[in-house]
Scaffold this active site. Structure first.
Site, PDB file in Angstrom:
ATOM      1  N   ALA A   1       0.856  -1.179   0.000  1.00 28.74           N
ATOM      2  CA  ALA A   1       0.000   0.000   0.000  1.00 28.74           C
ATOM      3  C   ALA A   1       0.894   1.232   0.000  1.00 28.74           C
ATOM      4  O   ALA A   1       1.835   1.327   0.792  1.00 28.74           O
ATOM      5  CB  ALA A   1      -0.918   0.006   1.223  1.00 28.74           C
ATOM      6  N   ALA A   2       0.615   2.156  -0.909  1.00 26.75           N
ATOM      7  CA  ALA A   2       1.411   3.376  -1.046  1.00 26.75           C
ATOM      8  C   ALA A   2       0.536   4.595  -0.765  1.00 26.75           C
ATOM      9  O   ALA A   2      -0.627   4.479  -0.382  1.00 26.75           O
ATOM     10  CB  ALA A   2       2.020   3.442  -2.445  1.00 26.75           C
ATOM     11  N   SER A   3       1.103   5.776  -1.000  1.00 22.48           N
ATOM     12  CA  SER A   3       0.407   7.007  -0.665  1.00 22.48           C
ATOM     13  C   SER A   3      -0.829   7.233  -1.527  1.00 22.48           C
ATOM     14  O   SER A   3      -1.835   7.759  -1.060  1.00 22.48           O
ATOM     15  CB  SER A   3       1.357   8.201  -0.820  1.00 22.48           C
ATOM     16  OG  SER A   3       1.898   8.232  -2.127  1.00 22.48           O
ATOM     17  N   LEU A   4      -0.778   6.810  -2.791  1.00 20.11           N
ATOM     18  CA  LEU A   4      -1.869   7.102  -3.718  1.00 20.11           C
ATOM     19  C   LEU A   4      -2.722   5.887  -4.053  1.00 20.11           C
ATOM     20  O   LEU A   4      -3.783   6.030  -4.663  1.00 20.11           O
ATOM     21  CB  LEU A   4      -1.313   7.708  -5.009  1.00 20.11           C
ATOM     22  CG  LEU A   4      -0.455   8.970  -4.845  1.00 20.11           C
ATOM     23  CD1 LEU A   4       0.012   9.470  -6.206  1.00 20.11           C
ATOM     24  CD2 LEU A   4      -1.219  10.053  -4.110  1.00 20.11           C
ATOM     25  N   GLY A   5      -2.270   4.698  -3.697  1.00 23.73           N
ATOM     26  CA  GLY A   5      -3.035   3.504  -4.043  1.00 23.73           C
ATOM     27  C   GLY A   5      -2.446   2.277  -3.393  1.00 23.73           C
ATOM     28  O   GLY A   5      -1.565   2.370  -2.535  1.00 23.73           O
TER      29      GLY A   5
ATOM     30  N   VAL B   1      -1.455  -2.144  -4.243  1.00 21.45           N
ATOM     31  CA  VAL B   1      -1.084  -3.049  -5.322  1.00 21.45           C
ATOM     32  C   VAL B   1      -1.484  -4.483  -4.976  1.00 21.45           C
ATOM     33  O   VAL B   1      -1.241  -4.960  -3.866  1.00 21.45           O
ATOM     34  CB  VAL B   1       0.434  -2.991  -5.595  1.00 21.45           C
ATOM     35  CG1 VAL B   1       0.809  -3.934  -6.743  1.00 21.45           C
ATOM     36  CG2 VAL B   1       0.866  -1.570  -5.913  1.00 21.45           C
TER      37      VAL B   1
ATOM     38  N   ASP C   1      10.433  11.190  -9.024  1.00 23.00           N
ATOM     39  CA  ASP C   1      10.134  10.629  -7.699  1.00 23.00           C
ATOM     40  C   ASP C   1      10.847   9.290  -7.507  1.00 23.00           C
ATOM     41  O   ASP C   1      10.211   8.271  -7.244  1.00 23.00           O
ATOM     42  CB  ASP C   1       8.618  10.462  -7.549  1.00 23.00           C
ATOM     43  CG  ASP C   1       8.192  10.197  -6.111  1.00 23.00           C
ATOM     44  OD1 ASP C   1       8.942  10.566  -5.197  1.00 23.00           O
ATOM     45  OD2 ASP C   1       7.119   9.616  -5.906  1.00 23.00           O
TER      46      ASP C   1
END
Length: 565
Positions: free
Chosen positions: A142-146, A148, A297
């Site tokens: 889980a990342a900042s925008l979504g 996986v 990034d």
């Protein structure tokens, strides 16, 4: 209007005026968000002061590090992005805080699976079972925008499926709106031009952030990036499955790799950390100076080492494009800096937009020499971007420098890459990789613009700079992959062309300057290249070069030589 309504009404593109019109008449949302930010950071600062007053700073450091990570996580994607950038700077952030901030790269709390599945089916217009043969029941990251998921297509390929967090656009819009207001408030209070165009920097960040949450845009970026590095044996770019992608979902090739910050796993896999650093820095420079299309990034959550030693890029949301002039001026500025040519560096700063064209650069040149000379240290090996940015910030207080909005992303990209390299090797010096590459770029001179930059470096005040040519060849040759013969062929072709007339004249003048033949300089150059150029290779080189050049071009040397005497 609630978040869901704002999400559906928001544009896919960042527009500060549209965002301002949305929130200007919703002061309660703006006030509530502002209070939340102030409350969380205010408490954190009070806790730091309390630790200091009670002499418990050292004991409570791990606790405060966790608290900061939790605050950034609670505040959401915009602030998580800030934390991710800081997590790549071991030279800026103390280790206890760094260890916590690193968790923001891929250890964030996921959102509800059912919401994610609904987004997938809404975007693709089909059920998950129709599209994928297998699909992991829970996200693997889980990342900042979504987040996986791992899946398998019906055709058998292993894929990663990125699903965007719900209601993301309005949340980002509100934070960007507040940041823009804050930038407008503090600009007048900053010294001279330190705050110049601060709102434009926020807008540049907002533009890139909105591009990052458009997964179809990310798919296009990935394909363009893959085309640039097509055939490169050291860089891996995943295949994009456009038929299974949309604005909020992206299906791409699954990459088996190791995080670049996991030194134990890298060592266990037999991967050389220094070689990975070289690949990362060189590929980053190629993005900036060859293609002009760069990854803005490159934090460790977006880069992996494959088991065969390649560098894999897996996220292409935040990218930017440079024009040809900017690419060449950046290359020139790096060489001017290393050669300590502060007059040329000041002129490059004007061309890059750090100084306005009407700026009198003469008083600035001694200041550049003093501040950047200290940053460079006794040798070019002491050079690093962190030192340069720290020292350069002093000039912002005294002279009319400004930070062009586009360079905010470039600097972030460079500093992030350097920070990542430092995490792999604390003794890493970026110049050991970057300057050989820049020297090679200028020596090969594939374009007329780059050849003009080379002339600017080699000829100063009407005199040929032998020491600079020696320095460039020596540094370029320090890279084992550098082949001098093709460079020599290009140089000979250029000298015999009409375009090379000026350089021919300058070389002849330099060789005979002061009523003597400058054989010592030629001998030093020969000692640099003699191991790489054998007699047979010289004959082949000369034959092939002259075969490609017309008789008229060769004859042009004679009048050039005559006129130069």
């Amino acid at each position: 209007m609630n978040y869901t309504q704002l999400e559906s009404s928001s544009s896919l593109h960042y527009d500060p005026q549209v965002i301002a019109s949305q929130y200007r008449f919703r002061p309660w949302q703006v006030i509530w968000r502002s209070l939340a930010v102030i409350w969380l950071f205010g408490n954190f600062i009070l806790h730091l002061f309390w630790d200091k007053w009670t002499n418990r700073e050292e004991i409570n450091q791990p606790k405060r590090a966790r608290e900061l990570r939790q605050i950034l996580t609670k505040l959401g994607p915009t602030y998580i992005k800030v934390g991710q950038a800081l997590s790549t700077r071991p030279d800026l952030i103390r280790k206890d805080f760094l260890d916590e901030l690193i968790k923001l790269q891929d250890q964030l709390p996921p959102f509800d699976n059912q919401i994610a599945f609904n987004i997938i089916e809404s975007e693709l217009g089909r059920s998950i079972d129709e599209v994928y043969h297998k699909f992991s029941p829970n996200p693997i990251a889980a990342a900042s925008l979504g987040q996986v998921y791992k899946a398998v297509l019906h055709t058998g390929e292993d894929v990663a499926v990125k699903v965007q967090r719900p209601n993301l656009r309005p949340k980002l819009s509100l934070d960007l709106y507040l940041m823009r207001i804050l930038a407008g408030w503090i600009e007048p209070w900053l010294p001279l031009n330190l705050g110049h165009d601060l709102t434009l920097i926020v807008d540049e960040f907002g533009t890139k952030l909105f591009e990052e949450i458009d997964y179809l845009n990310e798919a296009r970026n990935a394909e363009k990036f893959a085309l640039n590095f097509d055939g490169d044996p050291e860089v891996k770019v995943p295949v994009i499955y456009n038929q299974y992608s949309g604005n909020r979902i992206l299906t791409l090739e699954w990459i088996d790799g190791i995080k670049l910050t996991d030194l134990d796993k890298l060592a266990a896999a037999g991967l050389d950390a220094d070689n990975l650093i070289r690949i990362g820095v060189t590929s980053g420079l190629r993005q900036l100076l060859e293609y002009g299309f760069f990854h803005a990034d490159p934090h460790p959550g977006n880069l992996f080492a494959t088991l065969d030693g390649r560098m894999a890029y897996i996220d292409f949301g935040m990218m930017d494009q440079l024009n040809e002039s900017m690419k060449e001026t950046i290359a020139s500025a790096v060489v001017q800096l290393i050669n300590r040519d502060y007059q040329g560096l000041a002129e490059d700063f004007v061309n890059l937009g750090f100084l306005t064209p009407d700026t009198n650069i003469q008083p600035i040149i001694p200041a550049l020499e003093k501040v950047l000379g200290n940053a460079l240290g006794a040798s070019v090996g002491d050079f690093n971007f962190r030192t340069i940015t720290d020292e350069f910030s002093e000039l912002m207080y005294e002279y009319p420098f400004r930070l062009p909005a586009k360079f905010a992303l470039i600097i972030r990209s460079l500093i992030t890459q350097e920070g990542l390299a430092l995490s792999l090797n604390p003794n890493f010096k970026i110049v050991e990789v970057s300057y050989p590459y820049v020297s090679q770029r200028l020596l090969t001179g594939e374009s007329p613009q780059l050849r003009r930059r080379l002339l600017d470096v080699l000829i100063q005040d009407g005199k040929f700079q032998w020491s600079r040519l020696e320095n460039m060849i020596a540094i370029a040759s320090s890279d084992d992959s550098f082949d001098l013969l093709p460079t020599a062929r290009l140089g000979l072709q250029y000298l015999l062309s009409e375009e090379g007339k000026y350089l021919r004249q300058q070389l002849l003048i330099a060789l005979t300057e002061g009523d003597r033949l400058h054989t010592d300089e030629v001998q030093r150059l020969w000692s640099l290249i003699q191991d790489d150029i054998k007699p047979k290779k010289i004959l082949d080189l000369a034959f092939n070069t002259f075969r490609q050049i017309s008789v008229d071009s060769v004859a042009a040397i004679v009048p050039s030589a005559t006129s130069s005497r």
